[in-house]
Scaffold this motif. Sequence first.
Motif, PDB file in Angstrom:
ATOM      1  N   THR A   1      -7.734  -5.827   5.159  1.00 52.82           N
ATOM      2  CA  THR A   1      -7.164  -5.645   3.817  1.00 52.82           C
ATOM      3  C   THR A   1      -5.791  -5.004   3.868  1.00 52.82           C
ATOM      4  OG1 THR A   1      -8.143  -3.444   3.487  1.00 52.82           O
ATOM      5  CG2 THR A   1      -9.471  -5.352   2.821  1.00 52.82           C
ATOM      6  N   GLY A   2      -5.525  -4.260   4.946  1.00 53.93           N
ATOM      7  CA  GLY A   2      -4.270  -3.516   5.051  1.00 53.93           C
ATOM      8  C   GLY A   2      -4.345  -2.141   4.412  1.00 53.93           C
ATOM      9  N   TRP A   3      -5.554  -1.729   3.981  1.00 57.01           N
ATOM     10  CA  TRP A   3      -5.715  -0.458   3.267  1.00 57.01           C
ATOM     11  C   TRP A   3      -6.931   0.288   3.780  1.00 57.01           C
ATOM     12  CZ3 TRP A   3      -2.037   0.887  -0.273  1.00 57.01           C
ATOM     13  CH2 TRP A   3      -1.225  -0.144  -0.754  1.00 57.01           C
ATOM     14  N   TYR A   4      -6.794   1.607   3.855  1.00 60.50           N
ATOM     15  CA  TYR A   4      -7.929   2.475   4.132  1.00 60.50           C
ATOM     16  C   TYR A   4      -8.559   2.928   2.821  1.00 60.50           C
ATOM     17  CZ  TYR A   4      -6.794   3.202   9.107  1.00 60.50           C
ATOM     18  OH  TYR A   4      -6.583   3.031  10.445  1.00 60.50           O
ATOM     19  N   LYS A   5      -9.890   3.009   2.794  1.00 69.28           N
ATOM     20  CA  LYS A   5     -10.533   3.730   1.700  1.00 69.28           C
ATOM     21  C   LYS A   5     -10.050   5.177   1.747  1.00 69.28           C
ATOM     22  CE  LYS A   5     -14.565   2.867   3.451  1.00 69.28           C
ATOM     23  NZ  LYS A   5     -16.028   2.944   3.679  1.00 69.28           N
ATOM     24  N   PRO A   6      -9.800   5.821   0.617  1.00 74.68           N
ATOM     25  CA  PRO A   6     -10.267   5.497  -0.724  1.00 74.68           C
ATOM     26  C   PRO A   6      -9.288   4.711  -1.595  1.00 74.68           C
ATOM     27  CG  PRO A   6      -9.425   7.718  -0.762  1.00 74.68           C
ATOM     28  CD  PRO A   6      -9.252   7.202   0.661  1.00 74.68           C
ATOM     29  N   ALA A   7      -8.302   4.015  -1.015  1.00 78.50           N
ATOM     30  CA  ALA A   7      -7.418   3.179  -1.825  1.00 78.50           C
ATOM     31  C   ALA A   7      -8.251   2.112  -2.536  1.00 78.50           C
ATOM     32  CB  ALA A   7      -6.360   2.522  -0.943  1.00 78.50           C
ATOM     33  N   VAL A   8      -7.970   1.878  -3.791  1.00 79.46           N
ATOM     34  CA  VAL A   8      -8.716   0.881  -4.561  1.00 79.46           C
ATOM     35  C   VAL A   8      -8.653  -0.480  -3.889  1.00 79.46           C
ATOM     36  CG1 VAL A   8      -8.732  -0.392  -6.744  1.00 79.46           C
ATOM     37  CG2 VAL A   8      -8.514   2.096  -6.759  1.00 79.46           C
ATOM     38  N   GLN A   9      -7.487  -0.800  -3.295  1.00 78.49           N
ATOM     39  CA  GLN A   9      -7.322  -2.111  -2.664  1.00 78.49           C
ATOM     40  C   GLN A   9      -8.303  -2.324  -1.516  1.00 78.49           C
ATOM     41  OE1 GLN A   9      -4.969   0.151  -3.334  1.00 78.49           O
ATOM     42  NE2 GLN A   9      -2.943  -0.767  -3.684  1.00 78.49           N
ATOM     43  N   ALA A  10      -8.688  -1.246  -0.845  1.00 76.31           N
ATOM     44  CA  ALA A  10      -9.641  -1.361   0.261  1.00 76.31           C
ATOM     45  C   ALA A  10     -10.999  -1.822  -0.246  1.00 76.31           C
ATOM     46  CB  ALA A  10      -9.771  -0.020   0.980  1.00 76.31           C
ATOM     47  N   TYR A  11     -11.432  -1.278  -1.378  1.00 75.41           N
ATOM     48  CA  TYR A  11     -12.724  -1.663  -1.948  1.00 75.41           C
ATOM     49  C   TYR A  11     -12.668  -3.054  -2.580  1.00 75.41           C
ATOM     50  CZ  TYR A  11     -13.800   3.325  -1.491  1.00 75.41           C
ATOM     51  OH  TYR A  11     -14.002   4.599  -0.995  1.00 75.41           O
ATOM     52  N   HIS A  12     -11.601  -3.339  -3.300  1.00 76.46           N
ATOM     53  CA  HIS A  12     -11.501  -4.614  -4.001  1.00 76.46           C
ATOM     54  C   HIS A  12     -11.239  -5.780  -3.055  1.00 76.46           C
ATOM     55  CE1 HIS A  12     -10.540  -2.833  -8.253  1.00 76.46           C
ATOM     56  NE2 HIS A  12     -11.726  -2.469  -7.783  1.00 76.46           N
ATOM     57  N   GLY A  13     -10.864  -5.490  -1.809  1.00 79.79           N
ATOM     58  CA  GLY A  13     -10.569  -6.559  -0.862  1.00 79.79           C
ATOM     59  C   GLY A  13     -11.756  -7.456  -0.560  1.00 79.79           C
ATOM     60  N   ILE A  14     -12.962  -6.954  -0.775  1.00 82.14           N
ATOM     61  CA  ILE A  14     -14.149  -7.763  -0.485  1.00 82.14           C
ATOM     62  C   ILE A  14     -14.532  -8.678  -1.643  1.00 82.14           C
ATOM     63  CG2 ILE A  14     -15.897  -6.134  -1.349  1.00 82.14           C
ATOM     64  CD1 ILE A  14     -17.573  -6.850   1.145  1.00 82.14           C
TER      65      ILE A  14
END
Length: 231
Positions: A154-167
């Motif tokens: 995703t290019g993002w670590y949690k807790p960035a929203v993009q990390a969760y929404h990537g799935i």
Amino acid sequence: MMTTRQPHQPKPKAIIFDLLTALLDSWSIWDASTPTGTSLEGRKWRKQYLEVTFGSTVYGPGSTYEELVARSAAESGLPTSAPEALLRNWTDLKAWPEVGRVLRELRGKGYLLGVVTNCSKELGHAAVRSAERAAEEEGEGKWKFDAAVTAEETGWYKPAVQAYHGILPLLGEDVRPEDVLFVAGSAGDVVGATKAGFRVVWNNHVGLERKGDVLPLREGKSLDEALADFL
């Protein structure tokens, strides 16, 4: 166990898991990779690793998963041999005892099942297979998650929203944040997944301390306890 009262909500379409804490006993290989091979050093390092990864945002050069593992070891006063041993020991990752049974029960109830992990692509998907093998051992034939995505992908670590929404795109066009139940493994995931618009339960297997004022729907010391309302 801790629960919070919530208004009635529809059954989630998908249940998404943190991997290395909610599904797998990664604490044991962190312990085994230290010079003493004990939780005295391993717990300190593992908690620092959680602080480092959840304190990062973008995945890339200088902040790859392997680099953050090494950085957290150094910040915990451990030699370079510790992260090197962890990577060698990676295939020793094992699921918590109840995981295989619970995953099969959830699949039987019709939920889409996925994983979001703060990990590199190679190590993350190798760890996903550890959880899948636990489910295979509870029945016949192959067993796979419907989707799994790593921070590198995703290019993002949690807790960035993009990390969760990537799935979400991997689960289908009709799966929206409000359709997801997230199973957190750490306190940072409770906060992050809630901000991402997911409902959250917490498999707090090792008794981590809560962060902030955000509460999960349910907190348990095993996966089936955390998911009691959905099994």
